[in-house]
Design an enzyme around this catalytic site. Structure first.
Site, mmCIF file in Angstrom:
data_model
loop_
_atom_site.group_PDB
_atom_site.id
_atom_site.type_symbol
_atom_site.label_atom_id
_atom_site.label_comp_id
_atom_site.label_asym_id
_atom_site.label_seq_id
_atom_site.Cartn_x
_atom_site.Cartn_y
_atom_site.Cartn_z
ATOM 1 N N CYS A 76 2.174 0.501 -8.717
ATOM 2 C CA CYS A 76 3.323 1.079 -8.019
ATOM 3 C C CYS A 76 4.534 1.274 -8.926
ATOM 4 C CB CYS A 76 3.698 0.197 -6.843
ATOM 5 S SG CYS A 76 3.926 -1.528 -7.339
ATOM 6 N N GLY A 136 0.838 -1.192 0.000
ATOM 7 C CA GLY A 136 0.000 0.000 0.000
ATOM 8 C C GLY A 136 0.871 1.239 0.000
ATOM 9 N N SER A 137 0.333 2.312 0.523
ATOM 10 C CA SER A 137 1.036 3.600 0.449
ATOM 11 C C SER A 137 2.030 3.751 1.603
ATOM 12 C CB SER A 137 0.016 4.734 0.517
ATOM 13 O OG SER A 137 -0.611 4.732 1.782
ATOM 14 N N GLU A 151 5.712 -3.300 0.794
ATOM 15 C CA GLU A 151 5.771 -3.061 -0.660
ATOM 16 C C GLU A 151 5.010 -1.773 -0.909
ATOM 17 O OE1 GLU A 151 7.503 -4.628 -2.713
ATOM 18 O OE2 GLU A 151 7.914 -6.546 -1.763
HETATM 19 P P1 NAD Z 1 -3.436 2.598 1.256
HETATM 20 O O1 NAD Z 1 -2.171 2.711 2.012
HETATM 21 O O2 NAD Z 1 -4.428 3.682 1.328
HETATM 22 O O3 NAD Z 1 -4.209 1.281 1.704
HETATM 23 C C1 NAD Z 1 -3.548 0.027 1.753
HETATM 24 C C2 NAD Z 1 -4.211 -0.863 2.780
HETATM 25 O O4 NAD Z 1 -4.078 -0.308 4.072
HETATM 26 C C3 NAD Z 1 -5.703 -1.100 2.547
HETATM 27 O O5 NAD Z 1 -5.926 -2.487 2.723
HETATM 28 C C4 NAD Z 1 -6.368 -0.311 3.655
HETATM 29 O O6 NAD Z 1 -7.552 -0.948 4.100
HETATM 30 C C5 NAD Z 1 -5.324 -0.335 4.746
HETATM 31 N N1 NAD Z 1 -5.357 0.809 5.671
HETATM 32 C C6 NAD Z 1 -5.534 2.107 5.357
HETATM 33 N N2 NAD Z 1 -5.468 2.854 6.487
HETATM 34 C C7 NAD Z 1 -5.237 2.008 7.514
HETATM 35 C C8 NAD Z 1 -5.061 2.161 8.933
HETATM 36 N N3 NAD Z 1 -5.109 3.358 9.512
HETATM 37 N N4 NAD Z 1 -4.839 1.069 9.667
HETATM 38 C C9 NAD Z 1 -4.789 -0.144 9.098
HETATM 39 N N5 NAD Z 1 -4.941 -0.360 7.786
HETATM 40 C C10 NAD Z 1 -5.155 0.700 6.993
HETATM 41 O O7 NAD Z 1 -3.005 2.325 -0.254
HETATM 42 P P2 NAD Z 1 -3.933 2.215 -1.520
HETATM 43 O O8 NAD Z 1 -4.327 3.581 -1.939
HETATM 44 O O9 NAD Z 1 -4.993 1.204 -1.310
HETATM 45 O O10 NAD Z 1 -2.902 1.611 -2.577
HETATM 46 C C11 NAD Z 1 -2.111 2.425 -3.383
HETATM 47 C C12 NAD Z 1 -0.704 2.502 -2.865
HETATM 48 O O11 NAD Z 1 -0.128 1.200 -2.803
HETATM 49 C C13 NAD Z 1 0.202 3.283 -3.778
HETATM 50 O O12 NAD Z 1 1.058 4.063 -3.002
HETATM 51 C C14 NAD Z 1 0.983 2.205 -4.508
HETATM 52 O O13 NAD Z 1 2.200 2.647 -5.040
HETATM 53 C C15 NAD Z 1 1.141 1.185 -3.443
HETATM 54 N N6 NAD Z 1 1.400 -0.143 -4.029
HETATM 55 C C16 NAD Z 1 2.640 -0.693 -3.933
HETATM 56 C C17 NAD Z 1 2.901 -1.932 -4.526
HETATM 57 C C18 NAD Z 1 4.269 -2.593 -4.457
HETATM 58 O O14 NAD Z 1 4.360 -3.761 -4.772
HETATM 59 N N7 NAD Z 1 5.342 -1.905 -4.100
HETATM 60 C C19 NAD Z 1 1.880 -2.592 -5.186
HETATM 61 C C20 NAD Z 1 0.635 -1.995 -5.255
HETATM 62 C C21 NAD Z 1 0.398 -0.773 -4.654
#
Ligand code: NAD
Length: 493
Positions: free
Chosen positions: A294, A238-239, A260
């Site tokens: 990503c 995620g982010s 990741e």
């Molecule tokens: P995000 O960080 O908003 O959410 C990711 C996950 O975290 C979700 O499952 C969400 O439910 C959970 N989450 C959010 N807030 C939380 C909290 N306070 N406590 C616990 N869990 C929480 O990311 P997104 O917008 O869903 O995904 C996009 C991001 O992911 C981009 O930055 C992208 O570059 C990255 N990404 C990286 C890869 C990699 O392999 N490096 C792959 C895909 C996406």
């Protein structure tokens, strides 16, 4: 049970805990098609009790899964790979409806997923450890790799199908059991479809569990993961923003994390590069899945004397990409995942243009269908080019350079370090530059998105840590030292 309903009507989904589909009739939340907001599913809105049950099931299944002979595990993985192949068309349709994935992107993920399952099928046979020399006469020291226990995975919505496999398959291949919390944006293609496939393949109950949750309830599920002693590792995709929140909690709970995260992913096009090839690689690298991956390329640095030729070629190729409903196999650019994503890219394009950037193409949208957008002459203070925060959408910035050293330095000035690409007619020169890049992945003469199942993908700096492929053994096992002594001990007291 199939979560892919006949005639593409909405379905109701459950959690998958201890080999059972549970929670039908409980609270639900709507999963909607990002193209038109039509209902894809009513998904179970899980909470603390569901997460606790899933962790308990994974903990109970761990000893038997960890002890399973590699050949048995291999048969399961190979069977799952065959099921993925056989269900390709359904999975493509699901990803289009739930995540806005084009057929090209869905097929790319399905191929990678089946390949990764087949790779992982053999990892049980990797060397299990070493025999070391001891300074104590008659003592034998062995080092064995042991699985950690339960790994809790956060799977993302964007490359949902493949990235979910990556999140749980790697730990499972090394003997861990798993609980997955898919993103609330795509619970079916980021976890539930996998549960169906593993159930169909005959994976033992409890080895793989999925708990879905409504928007806003992620922290409640995460609380259970951090509080449970059985959970030994959190595998998060995620982010970096969310990773920092979870990382602080992991520090307090002393839990291992695999991260990741995002990237800024520059492409350097050198003056002797084949421009036609560069145009193809950049179009694919920047606009696959409408820029919501990503590893999408975010900025191209091009030698100034090739700039106009490159921009003209890129513009023509990008404008030919069909934008629309991703169930149309000709469509390459589907909808962005939600209105926040549209607002983010729109604001950043306008910010850049207001500051004097040239809009080469794009910059408009119909609903969540955002046309692929290219900007040149972007002033350094524009948000989209600072590289401090990835713009997660179909936006590419192009910058001409006179001095390659300045371009290399600028390309690395972001906090991220996931992927980079160098397009060159001189492979030696490309390799020299690649060695100097501070990134987890550098491709010479390929897009920033050139993933393969067997190759280690992962970032450095704010792009996280941890690697896929068999290198994940470092993340998902720990080393056990065992010594055996032949002679009586000699002690100082
Ligand atoms: P995000 O960080 O908003 O959410 C990711 C996950 O975290 C979700 O499952 C969400 O439910 C959970 N989450 C959010 N807030 C939380 C909290 N306070 N406590 C616990 N869990 C929480 O990311 P997104 O917008 O869903 O995904 C996009 C991001 O992911 C981009 O930055 C992208 O570059 C990255 N990404 C990286 C890869 C990699 O392999 N490096 C792959 C895909 C996406």
């Amino acid at each position: 049970m199939s979560i892919i309903a006949p005639a593409e009507t909405a379905t109701e989904t459950s959690h998958f805990i201890d080999g059972c589909w549970t929670a039908r009739g409980g609270p639900t939340f709507a999963v909607r098609n990002p193209l038109d907001d039509s209902l894809v599913a009513e998904a179970a809105a899980g909470g603390r009790a569901d997460a606790e049950a899933a962790v308990a099931a994974a903990a109970a299944a761990f000893p038997a899964w960890a002890a399973m002979p590699p050949g048995e595990r291999q048969r399961l993985f190979l069977k799952a790979a065959d099921i993925v192949d056989a269900r390709e068309d359904e999975i493509v349709r699901l990803m289009a409806r739930e995540g806005g994935s084009s057929r090209a992107f869905a097929a790319f993920q399905i191929r990678l997923s089946a390949a990764m399952l087949r790779q992982a099928a053999g990892w049980g046979y990797l060397p299990a450890g070493d025999v070391l020399r001891s300074d104590v006469a008659g003592r034998t020291a062995t080092v064995t790799r042991k699985p950690l226990g339960v790994v809790a995975g956060f799977t993302p919505w964007n490359g949902a199908f493949y990235l979910a496999w990556r999140t749980f398959l790697l730990p499972m291949a090394f003997g861990n059991t798993t609980v997955i919390k898919p993103s609330e944006e795509a619970p079916l293609s980021a976890g539930l479809i996998h549960a169906e496939i593993l159930e169909q393949a005959g994976f033992p109950a409890g080895s793989f569990n999925v708990v879905t949750h409504a928007p806003g309830a992620a922290a409640e599920i995460a609380d259970v993961f951090f509080a449970s002693p059985a959970v030994r590792c959190i595998d998060f995709t995620g982010s970096d923003r969310t990773a920092r929140i979870l990382g602080e909690r992991a520090g307090r709970a002393l839990k291992r994390m695999v991260l990741e995260l995002g990237g800024f992913n520059p492409v350097l096009v050198l003056d002797e590069a084949d421009i036609e090839e560069a145009v193809k690689a950049v179009t694919f690298g920047a606009f696959l899945h409408q820029g919501q991956v990503c590893m999408n390329s975010r900025k191209v640095y091009i030698a100034r004397d090739r700039h106009d030729e490159f921009v003209a070629g890129l513009r023509a190729r990008v404008e030919a990409l069909k934008v629309g409903d991703p169930t149309d196999p000709e469509v390459i650019i589907g909808p962005l995942i939600n209105d926040r994503a549209v607002a983010q890219i729109d604001e950043r394009v306008r910010d850049a243009v207001d500051r004097g950037a040239t809009l080469v193409t794009g910059g408009t949208h119909e609903g969540r269908l955002y046309r692929p957008t290219i900007l040149t002459h972007v002033p350094p203070e524009a948000i989209c080019t600072t590289g401090c925060d990835e713009t997660f959408g179909p936006l590419l910035v192009i910058e001409a350079f006179d001095d390659v050293e300045t371009a290399i330095a600028d390309a690395q000035s972001t906090p991220y370090g996931l992927s980079a690409a160098i397009m060159t007619g001189d492979r030696g020169r490309g390799l020299d530059i690649a060695e100097r890049f501070d990134a987890g992945i550098v491709h010479v003469n390929a897009p920033t998105m050139a993933s393969e199942a067997a190759l280690p993908v992962g970032g450095v700096k704010d792009s996280g840590w941890g690697r896929s492929g068999h290198y994940a053994i470092e993340d998902f096992t720990e080393v056990r030292l065992t010594t055996v002594s032949r002679d009586p001990g000699r002690y100082p007291f």
